[in-house]
Scaffold this active site. Structure first.
Site, PDB file in Angstrom:
ATOM      1  N   ARG A  90      91.582 -23.081  22.902  1.00 60.78           N
ATOM      2  CA  ARG A  90      92.904 -22.093  23.109  1.00 60.78           C
ATOM      3  C   ARG A  90      93.804 -22.397  22.305  1.00 60.78           C
ATOM      4  NH1 ARG A  90      91.676 -20.323  28.536  1.00 60.78           N
ATOM      5  NH2 ARG A  90      93.660 -19.233  29.373  1.00 60.78           N
ATOM      6  N   ARG A 168     101.707 -17.201  30.608  1.00 56.41           N
ATOM      7  CA  ARG A 168     100.543 -17.071  30.157  1.00 56.41           C
ATOM      8  C   ARG A 168     100.444 -16.240  28.702  1.00 56.41           C
ATOM      9  NH1 ARG A 168      97.361 -15.156  35.002  1.00 56.41           N
ATOM     10  NH2 ARG A 168      95.399 -15.177  33.493  1.00 56.41           N
TER      11      ARG A 168
HETATM   12  P1  AP5 Z   1      91.370 -18.875  32.545  1.00 52.48           P
HETATM   13  O1  AP5 Z   1      90.845 -18.667  33.865  1.00 52.48           O
HETATM   14  O2  AP5 Z   1      90.748 -18.940  31.347  1.00 52.48           O
HETATM   15  O3  AP5 Z   1      92.413 -17.579  32.366  1.00 52.48           O
HETATM   16  P2  AP5 Z   1      92.818 -16.672  31.303  1.00 52.48           P
HETATM   17  O4  AP5 Z   1      92.594 -16.814  29.856  1.00 52.48           O
HETATM   18  O5  AP5 Z   1      94.358 -16.495  31.621  1.00 52.48           O
HETATM   19  O6  AP5 Z   1      92.039 -15.363  31.436  1.00 52.48           O
HETATM   20  P3  AP5 Z   1      91.862 -14.670  32.701  1.00 52.48           P
HETATM   21  O7  AP5 Z   1      90.689 -15.261  33.564  1.00 52.48           O
HETATM   22  O8  AP5 Z   1      92.898 -14.406  33.660  1.00 52.48           O
HETATM   23  O9  AP5 Z   1      91.284 -13.084  32.253  1.00 52.48           O
HETATM   24  P4  AP5 Z   1      89.904 -12.745  31.599  1.00 52.48           P
HETATM   25  O10 AP5 Z   1      90.115 -12.495  30.382  1.00 52.48           O
HETATM   26  O11 AP5 Z   1      88.710 -13.549  32.198  1.00 52.48           O
HETATM   27  O12 AP5 Z   1      89.853 -11.152  32.592  1.00 52.48           O
HETATM   28  P5  AP5 Z   1      88.950 -10.966  33.725  1.00 52.48           P
HETATM   29  O13 AP5 Z   1      87.580 -10.641  33.336  1.00 52.48           O
HETATM   30  O14 AP5 Z   1      89.110 -11.849  34.952  1.00 52.48           O
HETATM   31  O15 AP5 Z   1      92.765 -20.077  32.352  1.00 52.48           O
HETATM   32  C1  AP5 Z   1      93.613 -20.163  33.601  1.00 52.48           C
HETATM   33  C2  AP5 Z   1      94.210 -21.401  33.219  1.00 52.48           C
HETATM   34  O16 AP5 Z   1      93.672 -22.485  33.191  1.00 52.48           O
HETATM   35  C3  AP5 Z   1      95.231 -21.446  31.850  1.00 52.48           C
HETATM   36  O17 AP5 Z   1      96.518 -20.779  32.281  1.00 52.48           O
HETATM   37  C4  AP5 Z   1      95.274 -22.978  31.722  1.00 52.48           C
HETATM   38  O18 AP5 Z   1      96.341 -23.473  32.408  1.00 52.48           O
HETATM   39  C5  AP5 Z   1      93.876 -23.526  32.027  1.00 52.48           C
HETATM   40  N1  AP5 Z   1      92.890 -23.600  31.071  1.00 52.48           N
HETATM   41  C6  AP5 Z   1      91.729 -22.810  30.874  1.00 52.48           C
HETATM   42  N2  AP5 Z   1      91.217 -22.966  29.693  1.00 52.48           N
HETATM   43  C7  AP5 Z   1      91.884 -24.064  29.128  1.00 52.48           C
HETATM   44  C8  AP5 Z   1      91.765 -24.564  27.887  1.00 52.48           C
HETATM   45  N3  AP5 Z   1      90.718 -24.272  26.933  1.00 52.48           N
HETATM   46  N4  AP5 Z   1      93.095 -25.297  27.430  1.00 52.48           N
HETATM   47  C9  AP5 Z   1      93.967 -25.796  28.308  1.00 52.48           C
HETATM   48  N5  AP5 Z   1      94.357 -25.029  29.531  1.00 52.48           N
HETATM   49  C10 AP5 Z   1      93.351 -24.307  29.811  1.00 52.48           C
HETATM   50  O19 AP5 Z   1      89.697  -9.318  34.257  1.00 52.48           O
HETATM   51  C11 AP5 Z   1      90.888  -9.215  34.586  1.00 52.48           C
HETATM   52  C12 AP5 Z   1      90.883  -8.225  35.632  1.00 52.48           C
HETATM   53  O20 AP5 Z   1      90.565  -6.805  35.201  1.00 52.48           O
HETATM   54  C13 AP5 Z   1      89.830  -8.119  36.762  1.00 52.48           C
HETATM   55  O21 AP5 Z   1      90.382  -7.617  38.060  1.00 52.48           O
HETATM   56  C14 AP5 Z   1      88.751  -7.374  36.164  1.00 52.48           C
HETATM   57  O22 AP5 Z   1      87.948  -6.836  37.294  1.00 52.48           O
HETATM   58  C15 AP5 Z   1      89.512  -6.373  35.733  1.00 52.48           C
HETATM   59  N6  AP5 Z   1      88.841  -5.851  34.251  1.00 52.48           N
HETATM   60  C16 AP5 Z   1      88.072  -6.515  33.784  1.00 52.48           C
HETATM   61  N7  AP5 Z   1      87.420  -5.852  32.725  1.00 52.48           N
HETATM   62  C17 AP5 Z   1      88.054  -4.492  32.661  1.00 52.48           C
HETATM   63  C18 AP5 Z   1      87.751  -3.142  32.160  1.00 52.48           C
HETATM   64  N8  AP5 Z   1      87.212  -3.050  31.094  1.00 52.48           N
HETATM   65  N9  AP5 Z   1      88.521  -2.227  32.878  1.00 52.48           N
HETATM   66  C19 AP5 Z   1      89.261  -2.404  33.944  1.00 52.48           C
HETATM   67  N10 AP5 Z   1      89.432  -3.647  34.431  1.00 52.48           N
HETATM   68  C20 AP5 Z   1      88.591  -4.473  33.986  1.00 52.48           C
END
Ligand code: AP5
Ligand code: MG
Length: 210
Positions: A90, A168
């Site tokens: 990240r 974020r």
């Molecule tokens: P993390 O859990 O990795 O969160 P993120 O990167 O913010 O990503 P998300 O999980 O929020 O989104 P996603 O891309 O996975 O989307 P999703 O598939 O769920 O990290 C959380 C926290 O942990 C960070 O802020 C940090 O504090 C810490 N952290 C983690 N890794 C770290 C690192 N390496 N270094 C430092 N800190 C770290 O989809 C989102 C939504 O959209 C869902 O409801 C889904 O159903 C919907 N959706 C998905 N695809 C579609 C589509 N094609 N059409 C319509 N809806 C859709």
């Protein structure tokens, strides 16, 4: 076929949704540092307690904690065949650290217009037990408020509140987006349009990985 893969993309781009499917296709473990950290928070481990405040505010957890938890996971036998990393690296320091302990075969970037992200995240609900991801409008559970797989009450992630979402997105732009250039220069980057249905996006991802 590639077996050591990184998924990059802003919060809400669909990394977790796509990684779960693609990892299953490839027979490699889906390693989400976010999921590993949330499990540590839920178990109240010392590492989890240290990570919790950073996470709920939407900031990155310090590199040493994340590297520790990821390293431990990569040493499990199932990761010998490869892995799909979701949410790691990240920042540049994490990318350099990853390069020291493993080769990477390909980096998939999930590209999506920022205005879609806030809506996806505010409508997301997750299962705290099995980490399944739902969406109130695009992927509702069969029974309102309950996980389809294990019946656990679904939760709204603490960092899916508007203030934390804004942080974020800013952190992504400042610290993570430079990795697109980093991996582009190394000829590893494959960009995918992440708009459309999850099935459409999965088909595009499979195409760039073959
Ligand atoms: P993390 O859990 O990795 O969160 P993120 O990167 O913010 O990503 P998300 O999980 O929020 O989104 P996603 O891309 O996975 O989307 P999703 O598939 O769920 O990290 C959380 C926290 O942990 C960070 O802020 C940090 O504090 C810490 N952290 C983690 N890794 C770290 C690192 N390496 N270094 C430092 N800190 C770290 O989809 C989102 C939504 O959209 C869902 O409801 C889904 O159903 C919907 N959706 C998905 N695809 C579609 C589509 N094609 N059409 C319509 N809806 C859709
Ligand atoms: Mg995720």
């Amino acid at each position: 076929m590639m077996h050591r893969i990184v998924f990059l993309g802003p919060p809400g781009a669909g990394k977790g949704t796509q990684a779960a499917r693609i990892a299953r296709d490839l027979g490699v473990p889906h390693l989400s540092t976010g999921d590993l950290l949330r499990a540590a928070v839920a178990a109240r481990t010392p590492l989890g307690l240290e990570a919790e405040g950073h996470m709920s505010a939407g900031r990155l957890v310090p590199d040493d904690l994340v590297l520790r938890i990821l390293h431990e996971r990569l040493e499990q036998p199932d990761a010998r065949v490869g892995y799909l990393l979701d949410g790691f690296p990240r920042n540049l320091a994490q990318a350099e650290a990853l390069g020291k302990f493993s080769e990477v075969d390909g980096v998939v970037s999930l590209d999506i217009a920022p205005d879609r992200l806030v809506r996806r995240l505010s409508e997301r609900r997750v299962c705290p037990k099995c980490q399944s991801v739902y969406n109130l409008s695009t992927k509702p559970p069969a029974t309102a408020g309950m996980c389809d797989l294990d019946g656990t009450p679904l939760v709204h992630r603490p960092d899916d509140r508007p203030e934390a979402i804004a942080t974020r997105l800013k952190v992504y732009a400042e610290q993570t987006a430079p990795l697109l250039d980093y991996y582009g220069k190394r000829h590893l980057l494959r960009s995918v349009d992440a708009s459309g249905t999850p099935d459409e996006v999965a088909a595009r991802v499979r195409q760039v990985l073959t």
